[in-house]
Design an enzyme around this catalytic site. Structure first.
Site: not given
Ligand code: C5P
Length: 232
Positions: A10, A32, A59, A61-62, A64-66, A119, A211
């Site tokens: 990120d 990722k 990552d 996360k699409l 939209d319409i099929p 989440t 992180r």
């Molecule tokens: O820095 P950290 O370990 O929190 O990063 C987690 C990664 O996983 C980030 O890129 C975050 O956008 C992604 N992610 C998440 N929870 C989700 C889906 C994706 O933390 N439910």
């Protein structure tokens, strides 16, 4: 592909991302690329990382319409990513169209997994805003089953859900779980966390960790610690 640690890169620019990856020297972690980096740098950053020999989870996360998702997936497939994703809420028809788009002329394709419920969505938001009255655990499992029936390879889920997803959809259905923290580390904004060792014990196939590695004083040592806890 077996169990592995995926580093969430990120970063806001290609320069920072490539400088970070250069620290790993001979190692080639699974990385990722999310919306921030992709929207900043475009497909060129995917090509650059791929050309250096890394496996990539794109990552985006699409949803939209099929037909639109099918065409977008065909483009991602040509970028030669290893893993990509979409929202299961787009329906089974959208997921099947995505698989069609992803499949290359030679029959190969990247793995495709579905986001069930983010989440960040809690039971209250589910009921009040999305007007879904089922318990969130059930919604996650039902969406995972839809993804499986549509032919997808697995889901992104909280580490706390991985065990139930495997019980419902089979051990071969992939669970890719973010929200991973070292036992002695800072949680940041992640609320429901697990250590790499706990994620291993509950059967996650891949952990996504950002992180605790990207912000560590020694990212390579942090990555190796994570692999030692999760894989070895
Ligand atoms: O820095 P950290 O370990 O929190 O990063 C987690 C990664 O996983 C980030 O890129 C975050 O956008 C992604 N992610 C998440 N929870 C989700 C889906 C994706 O933390 N439910």
């Amino acid at each position: 592909m077996g169990k592995d640690v995926i580093i969430a890169c990120d970063f806001p620019s290609a320069e920072e991302t490539l400088a970070f990856l250069d620290r790993f020297e001979g190692k080639k972690p699974f990385v990722k690329i999310g919306m921030e980096l992709f929207y900043a740098e475009g497909p060129e950053i995917v090509r650059a990382i791929k050309a250096r020999g890394y496996r990539i989870f794109l990552d985006l996360k699409l949803h939209d319409i099929p037909n639109t998702v099918k065409k977008a997936m065909a483009v991602l497939s040509r970028l030669d990513v290893d893993l990509c994703n979409l929202h299961a809420a787009g329906t089974a028809e959208m997921m099947r169209a995505a698989l069609e788009g992803l499949t290359r002329p030679d029959g190969t394709r990247p793995l495709l997994i579905a986001v069930t419920q983010l989440t960040s969505t809690d039971q209250e938001a589910l009921e009040r805003e999305l007007l879904i009255e089922q318990p969130i655990d059930e919604v996650v499992l039902a969406y995972a089953e839809n993804a499986k029936r549509a032919g997808l390879d697995g889901v992104v889920c909280s580490p706390l859900e991985a065990e139930k997803v495997h019980a419902r959809c089979g051990a071969g259905f992939l669970t890719v779980t973010p929200g991973v923290r070292f036992a002695d580390g800072d949680r940041g904004d992640q609320k429901r966390v697990m250590t790499p060792a706990q994620a291993k014990a509950i059967g996650s196939d891949y952990i996504v960790i950002g992180r605790p590695i990207t912000a560590a004083a020694d990212p390579v040592a942090a990555y190796e610690r994570c692999c030692a806890e999760f894989i070895d």
